[in-house]
Scaffold this motif. Structure first.
Motif, PDB file in Angstrom:
ATOM      1  N   LEU A  27      14.510  90.384  55.801  1.00 49.56           N
ATOM      2  CA  LEU A  27      15.327  90.078  54.636  1.00 49.56           C
ATOM      3  C   LEU A  27      15.695  88.602  54.733  1.00 49.56           C
ATOM      4  N   PHE A  28      15.739  87.920  53.602  1.00 46.99           N
ATOM      5  CA  PHE A  28      16.044  86.491  53.676  1.00 46.99           C
ATOM      6  C   PHE A  28      16.812  86.034  52.445  1.00 46.99           C
ATOM      7  N   VAL A  29      17.562  84.965  52.638  1.00 48.33           N
ATOM      8  CA  VAL A  29      18.223  84.258  51.555  1.00 48.33           C
ATOM      9  C   VAL A  29      18.053  82.771  51.840  1.00 48.33           C
ATOM     10  N   LYS A  30      17.728  82.009  50.811  1.00 53.79           N
ATOM     11  CA  LYS A  30      17.549  80.576  51.008  1.00 53.79           C
ATOM     12  C   LYS A  30      18.002  79.820  49.777  1.00 53.79           C
ATOM     13  N   GLY A  31      18.393  78.596  50.014  1.00 53.38           N
ATOM     14  CA  GLY A  31      18.768  77.711  48.929  1.00 53.38           C
ATOM     15  C   GLY A  31      18.133  76.355  49.142  1.00 53.38           C
ATOM     16  N   ASP A  32      17.779  75.691  48.045  1.00 54.66           N
ATOM     17  CA  ASP A  32      17.152  74.383  48.187  1.00 54.66           C
ATOM     18  C   ASP A  32      17.421  73.512  46.976  1.00 54.66           C
ATOM     19  N   ILE A  33      17.307  72.219  47.219  1.00 55.30           N
ATOM     20  CA  ILE A  33      17.376  71.205  46.183  1.00 55.30           C
ATOM     21  C   ILE A  33      16.089  70.393  46.277  1.00 55.30           C
ATOM     22  N   ILE A  34      15.354  70.299  45.170  1.00 57.59           N
ATOM     23  CA  ILE A  34      14.042  69.650  45.162  1.00 57.59           C
ATOM     24  C   ILE A  34      14.013  68.622  44.032  1.00 57.59           C
ATOM     25  N   TYR A  35      13.579  67.420  44.379  1.00 57.93           N
ATOM     26  CA  TYR A  35      13.415  66.416  43.331  1.00 57.93           C
ATOM     27  C   TYR A  35      11.975  65.928  43.316  1.00 57.93           C
ATOM     28  N   GLU A  36      11.542  65.442  42.151  1.00 58.12           N
ATOM     29  CA  GLU A  36      10.198  64.899  42.000  1.00 58.12           C
ATOM     30  C   GLU A  36      10.242  63.777  40.976  1.00 58.12           C
ATOM     31  N   ASP A  37       9.571  62.683  41.339  1.00 59.81           N
ATOM     32  CA  ASP A  37       9.520  61.523  40.457  1.00 59.81           C
ATOM     33  C   ASP A  37       8.109  60.952  40.531  1.00 59.81           C
ATOM     34  N   THR A  38       7.222  61.480  39.667  1.00 57.39           N
ATOM     35  CA  THR A  38       5.823  61.074  39.671  1.00 57.39           C
ATOM     36  C   THR A  38       5.521  60.284  38.404  1.00 57.39           C
ATOM     37  N   ASP A  39       4.257  59.887  38.274  1.00 62.58           N
ATOM     38  CA  ASP A  39       3.835  59.181  37.062  1.00 62.58           C
ATOM     39  C   ASP A  39       3.881  60.078  35.829  1.00 62.58           C
ATOM     40  N   THR A  40       3.936  61.398  36.053  1.00 67.29           N
ATOM     41  CA  THR A  40       3.880  62.332  34.924  1.00 67.29           C
ATOM     42  C   THR A  40       5.202  63.023  34.641  1.00 67.29           C
ATOM     43  N   ALA A  41       6.099  63.137  35.644  1.00 70.68           N
ATOM     44  CA  ALA A  41       7.316  63.917  35.418  1.00 70.68           C
ATOM     45  C   ALA A  41       8.414  63.496  36.379  1.00 70.68           C
ATOM     46  N   ARG A  42       9.647  63.737  35.936  1.00 68.43           N
ATOM     47  CA  ARG A  42      10.816  63.604  36.802  1.00 68.43           C
ATOM     48  C   ARG A  42      11.607  64.905  36.683  1.00 68.43           C
ATOM     49  N   SER A  43      12.076  65.405  37.835  1.00 68.69           N
ATOM     50  CA  SER A  43      12.827  66.662  37.799  1.00 68.69           C
ATOM     51  C   SER A  43      13.754  66.761  38.997  1.00 68.69           C
ATOM     52  N   LEU A  44      14.821  67.520  38.809  1.00 71.74           N
ATOM     53  CA  LEU A  44      15.758  67.851  39.876  1.00 71.74           C
ATOM     54  C   LEU A  44      16.034  69.347  39.780  1.00 71.74           C
ATOM     55  N   GLU A  45      15.645  70.076  40.807  1.00 74.70           N
ATOM     56  CA  GLU A  45      15.723  71.540  40.792  1.00 74.70           C
ATOM     57  C   GLU A  45      16.682  72.015  41.865  1.00 74.70           C
ATOM     58  N   ARG A  46      17.578  72.933  41.491  1.00 70.44           N
ATOM     59  CA  ARG A  46      18.478  73.601  42.435  1.00 70.44           C
ATOM     60  C   ARG A  46      18.203  75.093  42.356  1.00 70.44           C
ATOM     61  N   GLY A  47      18.015  75.731  43.496  1.00 70.20           N
ATOM     62  CA  GLY A  47      17.641  77.142  43.465  1.00 70.20           C
ATOM     63  C   GLY A  47      18.190  77.946  44.624  1.00 70.20           C
ATOM     64  N   VAL A  48      18.342  79.240  44.374  1.00 73.02           N
ATOM     65  CA  VAL A  48      18.730  80.211  45.400  1.00 73.02           C
ATOM     66  C   VAL A  48      17.761  81.388  45.296  1.00 73.02           C
ATOM     67  N   THR A  49      17.256  81.849  46.440  1.00 76.02           N
ATOM     68  CA  THR A  49      16.284  82.946  46.465  1.00 76.02           C
ATOM     69  C   THR A  49      16.731  83.996  47.469  1.00 76.02           C
ATOM     70  N   VAL A  50      16.628  85.256  47.090  1.00 72.88           N
ATOM     71  CA  VAL A  50      16.830  86.363  48.022  1.00 72.88           C
ATOM     72  C   VAL A  50      15.573  87.233  47.952  1.00 72.88           C
ATOM     73  N   GLY A  51      15.211  87.826  49.085  1.00 70.90           N
ATOM     74  CA  GLY A  51      14.005  88.646  49.062  1.00 70.90           C
ATOM     75  C   GLY A  51      13.777  89.355  50.378  1.00 70.90           C
ATOM     76  N   ARG A  52      12.649  89.998  50.432  1.00 66.64           N
ATOM     77  CA  ARG A  52      12.242  90.679  51.658  1.00 66.64           C
ATOM     78  C   ARG A  52      10.738  90.527  51.821  1.00 66.64           C
ATOM     79  N   THR A  53      10.328  90.470  53.078  1.00 71.80           N
ATOM     80  CA  THR A  53       8.913  90.394  53.436  1.00 71.80           C
ATOM     81  C   THR A  53       8.576  91.585  54.312  1.00 71.80           C
ATOM     82  N   HIS A  54       7.444  92.240  53.996  1.00 70.92           N
ATOM     83  CA  HIS A  54       7.022  93.363  54.822  1.00 70.92           C
ATOM     84  C   HIS A  54       5.499  93.472  54.768  1.00 70.92           C
ATOM     85  N   ARG A  55       4.969  94.301  55.629  1.00 67.08           N
ATOM     86  CA  ARG A  55       3.529  94.483  55.716  1.00 67.08           C
ATOM     87  C   ARG A  55       3.085  95.583  54.752  1.00 67.08           C
ATOM     88  N   ARG A  56       2.001  95.291  54.042  1.00 69.22           N
ATOM     89  CA  ARG A  56       1.405  96.285  53.162  1.00 69.22           C
ATOM     90  C   ARG A  56       0.046  96.629  53.749  1.00 69.22           C
TER      91      ARG A  56
END
Length: 575
Positions: free
Chosen positions: A330-359
């Motif tokens: 089980l996991f929870v994570k938060g991040d802040i991501i920015y991008e400034d390229t020739d095509t786009a500029r963005s600032l992203e703030r996010g929180v994710t919760v989830g689970r990983t298991h074998r199928r």
């Protein structure tokens, strides 16, 4: 240096006219057989042990013994009708011995009687070993193959817990006149042992969690494979620095064998500070901090940061093992991501919760909910996006922990969606497929293939942030073009597309232990309705560094005649 090497060096010096007065050396030559056989025979011929200045009578005595020694060596290889001849000469008071061998026909196995007694005879894995033995009716007989077969059978029996297995009959009869051999073997399996007391010695994790790493339990039939898998799982968990999983054979009794499991903990924390350069991002710096064990319940935490001219991110994650701790989290994570390229500029703030298991046995499945808020400016489109993405990803790959794998594959599928009714300002469904394959081409060459495809079904595309649009171009996309410089345009500016298709074929050749050269062709398109492919071709140099493959590429964009070449530098695993 071997005597053969010394002789080759002297010959080369004479050839080039730079002969020197090299000291005389004793020399043994055996002709008429292949290199492997010659190596075996040299171990039998005792004249090879004598120095150059050995007494002549001693050398002559060993020379007379040599034909018999060679004959015995050939017999171990299954040649009982070999013929030998030899010459002994002296050069500068140093002996030179030369022998010629005529092997003759090899001995063939005429009678082959192999009996396995007891419950061991019904084991499927032993039957697999029996079918792959190098000895059998009409096969070329050699004493080495015979001993190897016995060893393989005993090893297979003991790996299944038949620790008392032994050969009650092992007999070889060779008829040199008829050039045939009869082999008789009886393997008595005895009782198959069960796993007895499981003795644990570790202090990093709670015993209940630690036991979930074990692939065996008291009372189960012994199987060395499950002990090996337990060892691998404990090492790969990164909780432990050293691990021992072994049966206590000296203490086996009443059909049971104790198993000792000892694990020495890794340090709790690790930090990584680094700097680098990639053509997509320019100079960049990274700082990562990992807590392998927050507590004895196996919880983990990590902090990561990356800064460059083009993009960067700061993130934190907390993970909790559940079920099978090798792949269920089980996991929870938060991040802040920015991008400034020739095509786009963005600032992203996010929180994710989830689970990983074998199928199944091969697939890792991750189910997650990600909430993001992103400010963006793409072409003349700008705004703030709010998305609650619900998704699932599937991944599988061959696990090859080497810098330059010669074969393998990786597959990935990510499906995610958002809806206005669930805290989002757009309806969205997106699927991304990734595949990589490495195919060996002989000993030095390999072929690498890469494909990625993506589809987006959305309500209002212009309101989508760059993080869910598709772009092409760059180090890991279509080389020869800049980072995210390929895609649909508005007023001459790339704004990204609804769909994506990229592919690459590359062939590389190992030129030194940690270096290879490569030639490649990349093609791809980010588009809305129909693809408009851009293609780049180029050459590259690879250095397999301790941190992974470092790639130096020079690529030419076939669809941009105004640009001659573009340089690319990237770091990362092939799969």
């Amino acid at each position: 240096m071997s005597k053969r090497s010394a002789r080759a060096i002297r010959a080369a010096l004479v050839w080039w006219g730079f002969a020197v007065a090299a000291p005389a050396a004793a020399d043994l030559t055996i002709r008429g057989v292949d290199d492997d056989t010659e190596t075996v025979l040299e171990a039998f011929v005792t004249i090879d042990e004598l120095p150059c200045d050995a007494p002549r009578w001693w050398v002559e005595r060993r020379h007379r013994q040599a034909p018999g020694e060679i004959r015995r060596g050939m017999e171990t290889l299954g040649y009982y009708r070999s013929e030998q001849s030899g010459e002994l000469s002296w050069e500068d008071d140093c002996w030179q011995a030369s022998y010629r061998v005529t092997p003759g026909d090899p001995v063939r196995i005429q009678g082959f009687d192999l009996v396995v007694e007891g419950a061991l005879a019904d084991e499927a894995r032993l039957q697999s070993v029996l079918s792959s033995l190098d000895i059998g009716p009409e096969e070329h007989f050699s004493h080495g193959a015979y001993e190897n077969a016995k060893g393989d059978l005993l090893e297979s029996a003991q790996s299944l817990g038949y620790f008392d297995a032994s050969f009650t009959r092992h007999k070889v009869t060779v008829d040199p006149e008829r050039n045939v051999a009869d082999v008789e073997l009886t393997l008595e399996g005895g009782e198959r042992y069960r796993i007895g007391e499981v003795r644990l010695e570790q202090s990093a994790l709670r015993e209940g969690l630690f036991r979930r790493f074990l692939r065996f339990d008291t009372g189960e039939p012994y199987d060395a494979r499950v002990l090996t898998r337990t060892y691998q799982d404990l090492i790969e968990s990164d909780y432990f620095d050293r691990v021992l999983v072994a049966p206590e054979l000296d203490e086996r009794t009443e059909g049971e064998v104790p198993v000792q499991v000892t694990a020495v903990a890794q340090t709790r924390r690790s930090a990584l500070v680094g700097a680098g350069y990639a053509t997509d991002t320019g100079p960049r710096a990274r700082f990562d901090l990992r807590y392998r064990r927050v507590n004895d319940r196996g919880h983990r935490a990590s902090f990561s940061s990356l800064v460059s001219e083009v993009n960067g991110e700061v993130g934190a994650e907390y993970r909790i093992p559940y079920g099978d701790p090798t792949h269920e989290w089980l996991f929870v994570k938060g991040d802040i991501i920015y991008e400034d390229t020739d095509t786009a500029r963005s600032l992203e703030r996010g929180v994710t919760v989830g689970r990983t298991h074998r199928r199944g046995e091969a697939w890792a499945e991750t189910n997650y909910v990600e909430y993001t808020v992103e400010d963006f400016d793409v072409g003349d489109q700008e705004g703030t996006s709010q998305l609650m993405l619900i998704g699932t990803s599937w991944a599988r790959s061959t696990s090859i922990d080497v810098a330059r794998p010669t074969s393998g594959y990786s597959l990935g599928l990510d499906v995610r969606g958002a809806a206005r009714s669930l805290l989002s300002d757009n309806d969205l469904l997106q699927a991304i497929v990734r595949a990589r394959q490495i195919v060996p081409l002989g000993e030095r060459f390999r072929l690498l293939g890469r494909v990625q495809a993506g589809w987006t079904w959305q309500d209002e595309f212009e309101n989508l942030p760059p993080s869910v649009r598709f772009f092409a171009g760059g180090d890991n996309s279509v080389r020869g073009y800049g980072y995210e410089q390929l895609g649909p345009e508005e007023d001459g500016e790339v704004v990204g597309g609804k769909r994506l298709v990229t592919g690459s074929l590359e062939i590389d050749a190992l030129i030194r232990p940690n270096w290879s050269v490569a030639a490649f062709v990349d093609t791809g398109s980010a588009y809305n309705s129909s693809p408009d492919f851009s293609t780049g071709v180029g050459l590259g140099l690879r250095w397999y560094s301790p941190l992974g493959p470092l790639r130096f590429d020079i690529a030419h964009p076939l669809d941009d005649p105004g640009r001659s070449v573009r340089f690319h530098i990237s770091l990362g695993p092939d799969l």
